[in-house]
Design an enzyme around this catalytic site. Structure first.
Site, PDB file in Angstrom:
ATOM      1  N   LYS A 149       0.868  -1.177   0.000  1.00 30.36           N
ATOM      2  CA  LYS A 149       0.000   0.000   0.000  1.00 30.36           C
ATOM      3  C   LYS A 149       0.908   1.231   0.000  1.00 30.36           C
ATOM      4  O   LYS A 149       1.464   1.602   1.029  1.00 30.36           O
ATOM      5  CB  LYS A 149      -0.908  -0.006   1.231  1.00 30.36           C
ATOM      6  CG  LYS A 149      -1.577   1.329   1.551  1.00 30.36           C
ATOM      7  CD  LYS A 149      -2.482   1.840   0.456  1.00 30.36           C
ATOM      8  CE  LYS A 149      -3.138   3.166   0.839  1.00 30.36           C
ATOM      9  NZ  LYS A 149      -2.195   4.316   0.826  1.00 30.36           N
ATOM     10  N   GLU A 186       7.828  16.238  16.055  1.00 34.18           N
ATOM     11  CA  GLU A 186       8.638  16.104  14.846  1.00 34.18           C
ATOM     12  C   GLU A 186       8.239  17.192  13.853  1.00 34.18           C
ATOM     13  O   GLU A 186       7.110  17.225  13.378  1.00 34.18           O
ATOM     14  CB  GLU A 186       8.414  14.710  14.252  1.00 34.18           C
ATOM     15  CG  GLU A 186       9.428  14.285  13.232  1.00 34.18           C
ATOM     16  CD  GLU A 186       9.265  12.817  12.858  1.00 34.18           C
ATOM     17  OE1 GLU A 186      10.230  12.232  12.345  1.00 34.18           O
ATOM     18  OE2 GLU A 186       8.162  12.252  13.063  1.00 34.18           O
ATOM     19  N   GLU A 193       8.462   1.134  11.796  1.00 35.35           N
ATOM     20  CA  GLU A 193       9.444   2.222  11.704  1.00 35.35           C
ATOM     21  C   GLU A 193       8.646   3.510  11.803  1.00 35.35           C
ATOM     22  O   GLU A 193       8.009   3.935  10.840  1.00 35.35           O
ATOM     23  CB  GLU A 193      10.224   2.115  10.389  1.00 35.35           C
ATOM     24  CG  GLU A 193      11.561   2.831  10.436  1.00 35.35           C
ATOM     25  CD  GLU A 193      11.450   4.286  10.056  1.00 35.35           C
ATOM     26  OE1 GLU A 193      11.360   5.121  10.991  1.00 35.35           O
ATOM     27  OE2 GLU A 193      11.443   4.602   8.864  1.00 35.35           O
ATOM     28  N   CYS A 230      12.307  10.938   8.935  1.00 37.95           N
ATOM     29  CA  CYS A 230      12.221  10.506  10.325  1.00 37.95           C
ATOM     30  C   CYS A 230      13.583  10.526  11.002  1.00 37.95           C
ATOM     31  O   CYS A 230      13.662  10.549  12.234  1.00 37.95           O
ATOM     32  CB  CYS A 230      11.593   9.120  10.408  1.00 37.95           C
ATOM     33  SG  CYS A 230      12.457   7.875   9.428  1.00 37.95           S
TER      34      CYS A 230
END
Length: 479
Positions: free
Chosen positions: A174, A381, A250, A284
């Protein structure tokens, strides 16, 4: 370029239309690039049946054959790197220089796991108590669901597909709604490299749950690998619990960058720009918080400001551009929100601090100083070209600041003292540490985090283990 890229669903090796279509946008111009097929639940269920039906046959394929397919895919990606990079720049926004680097990085996972395919080993041993032998083998975990993000639309695919294919697992991918083209193009390339029909399906969709829900509800799907936000990751782990499916997560990061006064400042500034500005900061593993020893903070801020303010911002296809647009309006607005919050609490922008006018989702490279501890940007973040700087005095304080977060993906530290590098590196609570470097990603090394940054590893010798189950056979002595 766009005209030659598949825009249908890839179901078990065949191209087909979905239940509708959705637009893919160029974030540098805000213009529509094309429309892509939108997977229906019936497409998802058929992809599951195909993956399950072909699992046993694919698992029995000789490892060397699986490895050669990956090797051919690496060669094709390398030969077509420029076209693949251009496609990625158009749909995601990063500069061509960044896209070229991602193509090379992404292709390397196929080369690495082409070699790992023939190194899936077990062991044979005598029972220590006597009376028989022990045979330990590793087998493919089974059909997998792989969910990839928009920020590295190619590399996150190869980092998952490489070990899955090498191990002998069928897979359903996906891709992110914002960047489906790179993955569809990769599916066509894998088919050309010789991947048999039935091994892979790629299902773009405007609804992630429309794909993940039916797939994970089926107990025959045995693994999920997800790269994305911690919030979504937690929900997916819950969905995997009823069927006890194996998961690799992750997730989000909040990477600290620790600069000690004895560091090589030239090296540190270069590393800071690399760690912060790779992929426009939409990574990330991007440095999210810069903690600098007080005695060198002023000089570091001056030099970082000079570097960041000189970076050329523009459409990723333009010559000399170093910083492209953010991926969409929502991402740009999140950066605006976090920077404005810091400024309102007393931080100062030595460069940038605002979005750029005109078309495209551009935000100026930004350095913030005097960032107060309660600023959201130190906790959340930022996923953009913003470097908030704070100071520390002692090593213990630096470690405390680094670990004062729920996340634990990567940390960066700069020092000339080897003992300090090892001491601090072992003290920070992260899955990876960059010592005097702003770049840690490597196909030959295990990538992954701890705490709220997830679990499992991708890449390295550890990467293929995520796609293998261990079986022990107790062999009795024959009379």
């Amino acid at each position: 370029m766009i005209e030659n890229v598949p825009k249908q669903l890839f179901v078990g090796g065949q191209w087909r239309d979905g239940g509708g279509r959705f637009a893919v946008q160029d974030p540098g111009t805000e213009q529509q690039l094309c429309e892509v097929a939108d997977a229906r639940e019936s497409d998802v269920r058929e992809a599951v049946e195909i993956a399950v039906a072909n699992q046993r046959k694919w698992a029995s394929t000789p490892p060397r054959q699986r490895g050669e397919i990956l090797r051919r895919a690496w060669e094709l990606m390398t030969d077509r790197a420029e076209d693949i990079a251009l496609l990625m720049t158009l749909e995601m926004g990063k500069s061509l220089t960044e896209s070229r680097a991602e193509v090379a990085y992404a292709a390397e996972f196929f080369r690495w796991f082409s070699e790992e395919a023939v190194r899936i080993e077990g062991r044979y041993a005598r029972n220590p108590a006597g009376g028989g032998r022990m045979l330990v083998a590793r087998h493919p975990v089974g059909p997998c669901l792989l969910i990839t993000p928009w920020n590295f639309p190619l590399a996150m695919g190869t980092r998952k597909l490489g070990p899955a294919i090498a191990a002998g697992c069928t897979a359903i991918v996906k891709p992110a709604q914002l960047t489906p083209l790179s993955m569809l193009n990769l599916a066509a390339l894998l088919r050309e490299a010789g991947l048999p029909d039935g091994v892979l399906s790629v299902l773009p969709s405007t609804s992630a749950s429309r794909v993940s829900g039916p797939v994970l509800a089926d107990a025959r799907i045995r693994k999920l690998s997800f790269t994305g936000s911690t919030e979504v990751g937690r929900k997916l782990v819950e969905q995997c619990a009823p069927n006890l499916q194996r998961t690799s997560m992750e997730l989000g990061g909040n990477a600290p960058f620790l600069l000690f006064s004895d560091a090589d400042l030239d090296q540190a500034v270069k590393g800071a720009v690399t760690a912060k500005m790779r992929n426009n900061g939409e990574s990330c593993v991007a440095a999210n918080r810069f903690h600098v020893q007080s005695s060198v903070a002023g000089e570091f801020v001056d030099r970082l400001t000079e570097e960041m303010s000189s970076m050329r911002v523009g459409h990723g296809t333009e010559d000399g551009v170093q910083v492209g647009p953010l991926v969409n309006a929502a991402q740009r607005d999140k950066v605006i929100e976090l920077v404005d919050d810091a400024l309102e609490r007393g931080a100062h922008a030595t460069t940038g601090g605002k979005p750029l006018d005109g078309k495209g989702f551009f935000y100026a490279p930004t350095v913030l100083t005097d960032v107060p501890p309660d600023a959201r940007i130190l906790r959340e973040e930022v996923f953009g070209p913003v470097a908030p700087v704070t100071t520390f005095d002692t090593e213990d304080e630096a470690v405390h600041l680094a670990n004062d977060t729920e996340f634990g993906l990567v940390a960066y530290l700069f020092t000339r003292d080897l003992d300090r590098a090892i001491r601090v590196g072992e003290a920070v609570e992260t899955g990876m540490v960059g010592v005097n470097t702003g770049l840690v990603s490597n196909a030959a090394a295990p990538f992954g985090g701890v705490k709220a940054s997830g679990f499992g590893r991708e890449g390295g010798a550890e990467g293929i283990e995520e796609y293998l189950d261990v079986q022990y056979l107790a062999l009795a002595n024959q009379p």
